[in-house]
Design a protein around this motif. Structure first.
Motif, PDB file in Angstrom:
ATOM      1  N   GLY A  13       4.935   2.534  15.051  1.00 24.33           N
ATOM      2  CA  GLY A  13       3.491   2.354  15.142  1.00 24.33           C
ATOM      3  C   GLY A  13       2.741   3.658  14.921  1.00 24.33           C
ATOM      4  N   PRO A  14       1.659   3.652  14.131  1.00 23.88           N
ATOM      5  CA  PRO A  14       0.835   4.860  13.964  1.00 23.88           C
ATOM      6  C   PRO A  14       0.239   5.304  15.295  1.00 23.88           C
ATOM      7  CG  PRO A  14       0.301   3.220  12.296  1.00 23.88           C
ATOM      8  CD  PRO A  14       1.176   2.537  13.300  1.00 23.88           C
ATOM      9  N   THR A  15       0.176   6.604  15.488  1.00 21.72           N
ATOM     10  CA  THR A  15      -0.356   7.144  16.740  1.00 21.72           C
ATOM     11  C   THR A  15      -1.569   8.035  16.543  1.00 21.72           C
ATOM     12  OG1 THR A  15       1.059   9.129  16.697  1.00 21.72           O
ATOM     13  CG2 THR A  15       1.975   7.137  17.713  1.00 21.72           C
ATOM     14  N   ASP A  16      -1.742   8.577  15.318  1.00 22.74           N
ATOM     15  CA  ASP A  16      -2.818   9.547  15.100  1.00 22.74           C
ATOM     16  C   ASP A  16      -3.380   9.392  13.690  1.00 22.74           C
ATOM     17  OD1 ASP A  16      -4.535  11.679  14.968  1.00 22.74           O
ATOM     18  OD2 ASP A  16      -2.966  13.217  14.947  1.00 22.74           O
ATOM     19  N   PHE A  17      -4.552   8.779  13.598  1.00 23.84           N
ATOM     20  CA  PHE A  17      -5.192   8.577  12.300  1.00 23.84           C
ATOM     21  C   PHE A  17      -5.864   9.837  11.770  1.00 23.84           C
ATOM     22  CE2 PHE A  17      -5.142   4.225  14.063  1.00 23.84           C
ATOM     23  CZ  PHE A  17      -4.409   3.608  13.055  1.00 23.84           C
ATOM     24  N   THR A  18      -5.902  10.909  12.594  1.00 21.83           N
ATOM     25  CA  THR A  18      -6.459  12.179  12.128  1.00 21.83           C
ATOM     26  C   THR A  18      -5.380  13.112  11.601  1.00 21.83           C
ATOM     27  OG1 THR A  18      -6.332  13.395  14.227  1.00 21.83           O
ATOM     28  CG2 THR A  18      -8.232  11.945  13.902  1.00 21.83           C
ATOM     29  N   ASP A  19      -4.143  12.658  11.583  1.00 20.41           N
ATOM     30  CA  ASP A  19      -3.013  13.424  11.043  1.00 20.41           C
ATOM     31  C   ASP A  19      -3.315  13.788   9.584  1.00 20.41           C
ATOM     32  OD1 ASP A  19      -0.494  14.158   9.878  1.00 20.41           O
ATOM     33  OD2 ASP A  19       0.561  13.051  11.443  1.00 20.41           O
ATOM     34  N   SER A  20      -3.069  15.040   9.222  1.00 22.21           N
ATOM     35  CA  SER A  20      -3.358  15.485   7.857  1.00 22.21           C
ATOM     36  C   SER A  20      -2.552  14.721   6.812  1.00 22.21           C
ATOM     37  CB  SER A  20      -3.093  16.987   7.725  1.00 22.21           C
ATOM     38  OG  SER A  20      -1.727  17.287   8.011  1.00 22.21           O
ATOM     39  N   ASN A  21      -1.427  14.146   7.201  1.00 26.15           N
ATOM     40  CA  ASN A  21      -0.662  13.318   6.273  1.00 26.15           C
ATOM     41  C   ASN A  21      -1.463  12.087   5.852  1.00 26.15           C
ATOM     42  OD1 ASN A  21       2.098  14.555   6.007  1.00 26.15           O
ATOM     43  ND2 ASN A  21       1.991  14.403   8.241  1.00 26.15           N
ATOM     44  N   TYR A  22      -2.399  11.688   6.692  1.00 25.27           N
ATOM     45  CA  TYR A  22      -3.293  10.580   6.362  1.00 25.27           C
ATOM     46  C   TYR A  22      -4.599  11.080   5.737  1.00 25.27           C
ATOM     47  CZ  TYR A  22      -0.378   7.328   9.078  1.00 25.27           C
ATOM     48  OH  TYR A  22       0.650   6.548   9.538  1.00 25.27           O
TER      49      TYR A  22
ATOM     50  N   ASP B 128      10.090   7.479   6.870  1.00 26.21           N
ATOM     51  CA  ASP B 128       9.076   6.434   6.797  1.00 26.21           C
ATOM     52  C   ASP B 128       7.924   6.890   5.906  1.00 26.21           C
ATOM     53  OD1 ASP B 128       7.092   4.505   7.274  1.00 26.21           O
ATOM     54  OD2 ASP B 128       7.737   4.213   9.342  1.00 26.21           O
ATOM     55  N   PRO B 129       7.650   6.192   4.794  1.00 22.87           N
ATOM     56  CA  PRO B 129       6.557   6.611   3.914  1.00 22.87           C
ATOM     57  C   PRO B 129       5.178   6.212   4.434  1.00 22.87           C
ATOM     58  CG  PRO B 129       7.563   4.621   3.053  1.00 22.87           C
ATOM     59  CD  PRO B 129       8.372   5.022   4.262  1.00 22.87           C
ATOM     60  N   LEU B 130       5.135   5.305   5.413  1.00 24.65           N
ATOM     61  CA  LEU B 130       3.863   4.805   5.935  1.00 24.65           C
ATOM     62  C   LEU B 130       3.475   5.471   7.248  1.00 24.65           C
ATOM     63  CD1 LEU B 130       4.354   0.984   5.241  1.00 24.65           C
ATOM     64  CD2 LEU B 130       3.071   2.637   3.861  1.00 24.65           C
ATOM     65  N   VAL B 131       4.442   5.650   8.113  1.00 23.72           N
ATOM     66  CA  VAL B 131       4.207   6.275   9.416  1.00 23.72           C
ATOM     67  C   VAL B 131       5.113   7.499   9.484  1.00 23.72           C
ATOM     68  CG1 VAL B 131       4.262   5.970  11.916  1.00 23.72           C
ATOM     69  CG2 VAL B 131       3.623   4.060  10.444  1.00 23.72           C
ATOM     70  N   THR B 132       4.547   8.648   9.160  1.00 23.33           N
ATOM     71  CA  THR B 132       5.345   9.853   9.013  1.00 23.33           C
ATOM     72  C   THR B 132       5.951  10.288  10.344  1.00 23.33           C
ATOM     73  OG1 THR B 132       3.360  11.210   9.316  1.00 23.33           O
ATOM     74  CG2 THR B 132       3.977  10.641   7.067  1.00 23.33           C
ATOM     75  N   THR B 133       6.981  11.103  10.254  1.00 18.68           N
ATOM     76  CA  THR B 133       7.699  11.547  11.446  1.00 18.68           C
ATOM     77  C   THR B 133       6.769  12.200  12.461  1.00 18.68           C
ATOM     78  OG1 THR B 133       9.680  11.906  10.100  1.00 18.68           O
ATOM     79  CG2 THR B 133       9.619  12.961  12.261  1.00 18.68           C
ATOM     80  N   THR B 134       5.737  12.886  11.974  1.00 18.31           N
ATOM     81  CA  THR B 134       4.804  13.562  12.884  1.00 18.31           C
ATOM     82  C   THR B 134       4.151  12.584  13.855  1.00 18.31           C
ATOM     83  OG1 THR B 134       3.065  13.360  11.192  1.00 18.31           O
ATOM     84  CG2 THR B 134       4.290  15.430  11.274  1.00 18.31           C
ATOM     85  N   GLN B 135       3.991  11.334  13.450  1.00 16.17           N
ATOM     86  CA  GLN B 135       3.331  10.353  14.316  1.00 16.17           C
ATOM     87  C   GLN B 135       4.113  10.148  15.617  1.00 16.17           C
ATOM     88  OE1 GLN B 135       0.286   8.296  13.378  1.00 16.17           O
ATOM     89  NE2 GLN B 135       0.149  10.206  12.222  1.00 16.17           N
ATOM     90  N   GLY B 136       5.416   9.978  15.493  1.00 19.18           N
ATOM     91  CA  GLY B 136       6.241   9.795  16.685  1.00 19.18           C
ATOM     92  C   GLY B 136       6.481  11.090  17.435  1.00 19.18           C
ATOM     93  N   VAL B 137       6.763  12.156  16.691  1.00 22.51           N
ATOM     94  CA  VAL B 137       7.053  13.453  17.301  1.00 22.51           C
ATOM     95  C   VAL B 137       5.859  13.939  18.130  1.00 22.51           C
ATOM     96  CG1 VAL B 137       7.453  15.901  16.805  1.00 22.51           C
ATOM     97  CG2 VAL B 137       8.757  14.149  15.582  1.00 22.51           C
ATOM     98  N   ASN B 138       4.669  13.850  17.565  1.00 25.37           N
ATOM     99  CA  ASN B 138       3.480  14.344  18.271  1.00 25.37           C
ATOM    100  C   ASN B 138       3.115  13.463  19.463  1.00 25.37           C
ATOM    101  OD1 ASN B 138       3.362  16.389  16.407  1.00 25.37           O
ATOM    102  ND2 ASN B 138       1.709  15.497  15.204  1.00 25.37           N
ATOM    103  N   MET B 139       3.346  12.149  19.346  1.00 26.23           N
ATOM    104  CA  MET B 139       3.085  11.267  20.480  1.00 26.23           C
ATOM    105  C   MET B 139       4.038  11.581  21.626  1.00 26.23           C
ATOM    106  SD  MET B 139       0.944   8.677  21.150  1.00 26.23           S
ATOM    107  CE  MET B 139       0.635   9.323  22.788  1.00 26.23           C
ATOM    108  N   HIS B 140       5.286  11.811  21.287  1.00 29.32           N
ATOM    109  CA  HIS B 140       6.293  12.196  22.284  1.00 29.32           C
ATOM    110  C   HIS B 140       5.876  13.485  22.987  1.00 29.32           C
ATOM    111  CE1 HIS B 140      10.096  13.178  24.116  1.00 29.32           C
ATOM    112  NE2 HIS B 140      10.409  14.101  23.224  1.00 29.32           N
TER     113      HIS B 140
END
Length: 219
Positions: free
Chosen positions: A107-116, A165-177
């Motif tokens: 699941g996406p966690t941060d829509f302000t991530d620069s990858n987005y 994951d091409p849609l939900v990059t690793t940073t999404q999970g790592v940063n949420m953790h």
């Protein structure tokens, strides 16, 4: 409560039937609500509409708890867009503290991530879903990002993600953790070799085993 994915504009609760079977087989005393929610369309943005649908389901279940023979405690499990909705509701709208655990599967966690935000295709896609352009209102995108809604009282969280994951990059999970660790919220983060949930069978079995164990220990 199971919440399906589909980029907020598609999908159906039948997509979650495999998890219904896993939970029924391993946790036979747990009640399962597999929900649909209104899909976003032009003029009908995902937020807060889909959060309202989760709230309505929880209110309905609570009102009928004696008829259904269930408790007033809930766990939310979502996949992809459903993972984002599960976390957003659990962190930002769980006013009565009814949600005792949440699991996000890719699941996406941060829509302000620069990858987005640096990806015009993703920016346009999110604008279509939300009715809000990121460049016009970045604060709105923080408000719908679980990363910014988590608090020290957020429920225990299980995070299951793929490292390619091409849609939900690793940073999404790592940063949420990292954010949940910073807040002192119990969480488990697992990163599997693969894409948007399309992991090898051993990894899928490991992920579902961790989900069952997490429910047993935290819910």
């Amino acid at each position: 409560i199971l919440i399906h994915g589909g980029s907020w504009v598609g999908g159906d609760k039948n997509d979650m039937n495999y998890l219904v079977n896993i939970i029924k087989q391993n946790l036979p005393t747990y009640a399962i609500a597999n929900m649909n929610y209104r899909l976003a369309t032009t003029g009908n943005p995902a937020f807060p509409m889909q959060i309202n649908d989760i709230q309505l389901l929880i209110s309905t279940l609570k009102a009928n708890r004696f008829n259904f023979g269930i408790s007033e405690q809930f766990g939310l499990i979502g996949v992809s867009a459903g993972g984002q909705l599960s976390m957003l509701y659990s962190y930002g709208f769980n006013d009565s503290s009814d949600v005792k655990m949440v699991c996000s599967i890719v699941g996406p966690t941060d829509f302000t991530d620069s990858n987005y935000t640096n990806n015009p295709i993703m920016v346009n896609s999110f604008a279509g879903v939300t009715g809000v352009n990121y460049n016009d209102n970045p604060t709105f995108y923080q408000q719908i990002s679980p990363l910014f809604r988590a608090t020290s009282t957020s429920p225990p969280t299980l995070l299951l993600y793929g490292n390619q994951d091409p849609l939900v990059t690793t940073t999404q999970g790592v940063n949420m953790h990292a954010r949940l660790d910073e807040l002192g919220v119990y969480n488990e983060f697992n990163l599997y070799n693969g894409g948007h949930g399309d992991w090898a069978v051993p990894d899928q079995l490991d992920a579902y085993g961790k989900l069952v164990t997490f429910i047993q220990h935290k819910f």
